[in-house]
Design an enzyme around this catalytic site. Structure first.
Site, PDB file in Angstrom:
ATOM      1  N   ARG B  55       0.813  -1.225   0.000  1.00 24.37           N
ATOM      2  CA  ARG B  55       0.000   0.000   0.000  1.00 24.37           C
ATOM      3  C   ARG B  55       0.836   1.260   0.000  1.00 24.37           C
ATOM      4  O   ARG B  55       0.464   2.238  -0.639  1.00 24.37           O
ATOM      5  CB  ARG B  55      -1.013  -0.028   1.135  1.00 24.37           C
ATOM      6  CG  ARG B  55      -0.479   0.109   2.501  1.00 24.37           C
ATOM      7  CD  ARG B  55      -1.384  -0.541   3.492  1.00 24.37           C
ATOM      8  NE  ARG B  55      -1.189  -1.973   3.508  1.00 24.37           N
ATOM      9  CZ  ARG B  55      -2.175  -2.856   3.500  1.00 24.37           C
ATOM     10  NH1 ARG B  55      -3.409  -2.475   3.498  1.00 24.37           N
ATOM     11  NH2 ARG B  55      -1.899  -4.134   3.510  1.00 24.37           N
ATOM     12  N   THR B  56       1.967   1.258   0.677  1.00 23.49           N
ATOM     13  CA  THR B  56       2.739   2.499   0.728  1.00 23.49           C
ATOM     14  C   THR B  56       3.273   2.874  -0.660  1.00 23.49           C
ATOM     15  O   THR B  56       3.179   4.018  -1.085  1.00 23.49           O
ATOM     16  CB  THR B  56       3.897   2.382   1.731  1.00 23.49           C
ATOM     17  OG1 THR B  56       3.373   1.982   2.987  1.00 23.49           O
ATOM     18  CG2 THR B  56       4.602   3.705   1.891  1.00 23.49           C
ATOM     19  N   LYS B  83      22.893  -7.271  -7.022  1.00 18.56           N
ATOM     20  CA  LYS B  83      24.283  -7.569  -7.380  1.00 18.56           C
ATOM     21  C   LYS B  83      25.257  -6.954  -6.380  1.00 18.56           C
ATOM     22  O   LYS B  83      26.460  -6.997  -6.574  1.00 18.56           O
ATOM     23  CB  LYS B  83      24.603  -6.996  -8.767  1.00 18.56           C
ATOM     24  CG  LYS B  83      23.730  -7.547  -9.881  1.00 18.56           C
ATOM     25  CD  LYS B  83      24.069  -6.846 -11.192  1.00 18.56           C
ATOM     26  CE  LYS B  83      23.068  -7.191 -12.272  1.00 18.56           C
ATOM     27  NZ  LYS B  83      23.182  -6.282 -13.416  1.00 18.56           N
ATOM     28  N   ARG B 105      12.084   3.428   1.176  1.00 21.41           N
ATOM     29  CA  ARG B 105      11.831   2.468   2.255  1.00 21.41           C
ATOM     30  C   ARG B 105      13.040   1.556   2.336  1.00 21.41           C
ATOM     31  O   ARG B 105      13.506   1.045   1.315  1.00 21.41           O
ATOM     32  CB  ARG B 105      10.583   1.647   1.981  1.00 21.41           C
ATOM     33  CG  ARG B 105      10.531   0.431   2.896  1.00 21.41           C
ATOM     34  CD  ARG B 105       9.205  -0.203   2.975  1.00 21.41           C
ATOM     35  NE  ARG B 105       8.239   0.667   3.614  1.00 21.41           N
ATOM     36  CZ  ARG B 105       7.012   0.248   3.933  1.00 21.41           C
ATOM     37  NH1 ARG B 105       6.644  -0.981   3.661  1.00 21.41           N
ATOM     38  NH2 ARG B 105       6.170   1.074   4.493  1.00 21.41           N
ATOM     39  N   HIS B 133       7.985   6.145  10.231  1.00 21.52           N
ATOM     40  CA  HIS B 133       7.190   6.040   9.013  1.00 21.52           C
ATOM     41  C   HIS B 133       6.258   7.254   9.052  1.00 21.52           C
ATOM     42  O   HIS B 133       5.067   7.123   9.326  1.00 21.52           O
ATOM     43  CB  HIS B 133       6.416   4.712   9.024  1.00 21.52           C
ATOM     44  CG  HIS B 133       5.753   4.380   7.717  1.00 21.52           C
ATOM     45  ND1 HIS B 133       5.697   5.262   6.660  1.00 21.52           N
ATOM     46  CD2 HIS B 133       5.109   3.261   7.305  1.00 21.52           C
ATOM     47  CE1 HIS B 133       5.043   4.683   5.667  1.00 21.52           C
ATOM     48  NE2 HIS B 133       4.676   3.483   6.026  1.00 21.52           N
TER      49      HIS B 133
END
Lengths: 233, 314
Positions: B55-56, B83, B105, B133
């Site tokens: 959702r974010t 990588k 995030r 957050h």
């Protein structure tokens, strides 16, 4: 071209200030920051002249829109909103049926957003019947560069498709930068770009007045919108 | 507040209210025939997600698109991070692409703060480890204000895995800033060591608090971050700290139940509670778009002088 204070052709139609018009719209004035009258400013319109100009505009609207049947008066925040409410009160008084009003915030559509820090948004509200097929009359206090009105036309396009869009302003101070004109003008006020027009309205500022000052700072940015924006912050 | 949004601690009360008020105006856009504003035309927003999110990420993407920004989505899976590319090198790549804002995030607390030192654009923290957050807290506050009309003076109870929750920390800071009285309820093992320094009360008894709560916010049990036994069994946790229909009955008439999602139905919240009329869980998602539009507008909508945008908007 200089108008004397009382010579702008007001028909001076009878009927006092409609009851309730003084407070209508005060709650929807959005991010209204009350202005104090500028020191040393020249008074251009007093409360009586403003009242008469609005009454005349209301009658012009009735004439040109066949009794204002499909009219929606959309005020542009901050001070266009109480002006739209006052005009609506007059239309209601004369025609006997309520006139629709709303407010249209144009901040997100301005072309000068990147020239200054992010602005506080005003409130947008449209009558539930929508704008499609209606006669929308935009209402603002000062018409200057025309950029606010251009932004308003863009904003309208995202809200619906009116049959006609017209423009009513309390003061037209000239210096247009876009091909835009007003359909209803309270007062044509020839100004120099150095000057600043201050519109004070009872609902927002506690008194009715249009004043003119010579703003030296503001002269540097004539295209940054109308004088209201210049002096609001 | 500076040109980034990294922590609620960087905001003052006026900043927070400006974001909520702006979100209130922008929420109308969702009801219009054309759900788009031209404001951020030509600006680029990069969604940089090193951790899974539904959702974010979608919410930020929708918010940026409604403001006409170009959106580039980046997720660690399938990128050069797999990588072994470092955060800094990734940041410099984004910088070279001309990102005006980076929404990040990351599993490491402080990643957003670090990134802000490397890029010229604005950085928006979409969750960094167990730290903060901020947009989730803002959308929670927005939801509370819309449902209950105010935040000042409300009793808010936040229940569950506070230790691993960045949502809890941001919410405690923001709701306190806006005048609410916050109480955390959790098993002692799921409270951070420094919780005594947070501006909130702590309790271990959910049942005694519910009748006095205006808002109950259930936190997800973050099993993926639990590398030790924090409670004996899921069933025992659920019995002591989960919100079921019987517990919900003890709430005041007007009280609302919130959850930041994703839910573990049957663990911290029972399915019939999550789907009840008191639950704001779906509204929270819708409100998230409005709040994130407000944040992006306030950070990117004006001059990019690098100065204090929110400061000047007042």
């Amino acid at each position: 071209m200089t108008h004397a204070l009382h010579s702008s052709g007001d028909p001076a139609v009878g009927g006092g200030e409609p009851a309730g018009a003084g407070t209508a719209g005060a709650g929807t004035a959005g991010a209204g920051t009350a202005k104090v009258p500028p020191a040393g400013g020249k008074l251009v319109l007093g409360p009586e002249e403003i009242r008469r100009a609005l009454t005349r505009i209301a009658h012009e609207i009735l004439e040109r829109t066949d009794g204002a049947a499909d009219v929606i008066l959309l005020g542009i925040p901050t001070r266009g909103v109480p002006l739209a409410c006052r005009l609506a009160a007059r239309l209601t008084q004369v025609e006997g049926r309520p006139a629709a009003t709303g407010s249209l915030d144009v901040t997100m559509y301005r072309d000068d957003l990147r020239l200054r820090p992010a602005r506080t948004l005003g409130h947008t509200s449209v009558p539930p019947s929508g704008l499609d097929g209606k006669v929308v009359i935009l209402v603002d206090d000062v018409l200057y560069s025309g950029r606010t009105v251009r932004a308003a036309l863009d904003a309208l396009g995202d809200l619906g498709r009116p049959r006609t869009v017209q423009l009513a302003v309390l003061v037209d101070r000239g210096h247009r930068e876009l091909p835009i004109r007003a359909d209803y003008v309270g007062k044509n006020l020839p100004t120099s770009q150095r000057e600043v027009v201050h519109v004070l309205l009872n609902e927002v500022d506690g008194q009715d007045a249009v004043m003119l000052t010579t703003g030296l700072d503001q002269a540097a940015q004539p295209s940054a919108g109308d004088a209201r924006i210049e002096t609001d912050r | 507040m500076n040109r980034h949004l990294i922590s609620i601690a960087d905001l003052n009360r006026d900043d927070a209210l400006l974001i909520l008020d702006t979100a209130e105006e922008l929420a109308q856009v969702a009801d219009r025939p054309i759900r788009k504003l031209p404001t951020l035309r030509g600006r680029t927003v990069v969604n940089l997600f090193f951790e899974d999110s539904t959702r974010t990420r979608i919410s930020f993407e929708a918010a940026a698109k409604r403001l006409s920004a170009d959106v580039i989505n980046f997720s660690a899976k399938g990128s050069s991070v797999a990588k072994g590319e470092s955060l800094k090198d990734t940041a410099l790549t984004l910088e070279a692409m001309g990102a005006d804002a980076v929404v990040i995030r990351h599993a490491a607390s402080g990643a957003a703060h670090r990134l802000a030192g490397w890029v010229r654009g604005s950085v928006v923290n979409a969750g960094d480890g167990m730290h903060e957050h901020p947009t989730q807290a803002l959308l929670d506050a927005f939801t509370i204000r819309r449902r209950l009309g105010r935040i000042d003076g409300l009793a808010v109870t936040i229940v569950g895995d506070v230790l691993h929750s960045r949502v809890a920390r941001s919410n405690v800071l923001l709701l306190r800033l806006l005048g609410a009285d916050v109480t955390l309820v959790a098993p002692p093992t799921l409270l951070p060591v420094a919780v005594s320094s947070w501006p909130c009360e702590v309790s271990y008894d959910l049942d005694s608090l519910l009748p006095k709560s205006d808002v109950v916010m259930m936190l997800r049990v973050q099993a993926e971050r639990m590398n030790a036994a924090y409670f004996p069994t899921v069933r025992e946790y659920s019995r002591r700290y989960g919100l079921d229909a019987d517990r919900m009955q003890t709430l005041p008439e007007h009280a609302i139940v919130m959850h930041p999602g994703p839910m573990n139905r049957g663990v911290e919240i029972a399915a019939d509670v999550a789907d009840s009329a008191r639950s704001t869980i779906v509204e929270q998602v819708a409100n998230g778009v409005s709040v994130r539009m407000a944040v992006l507008y306030l950070l990117l909508g004006g001059a990019q002088a690098g100065g204090s945008q929110l400061e000047a908007a007042r």
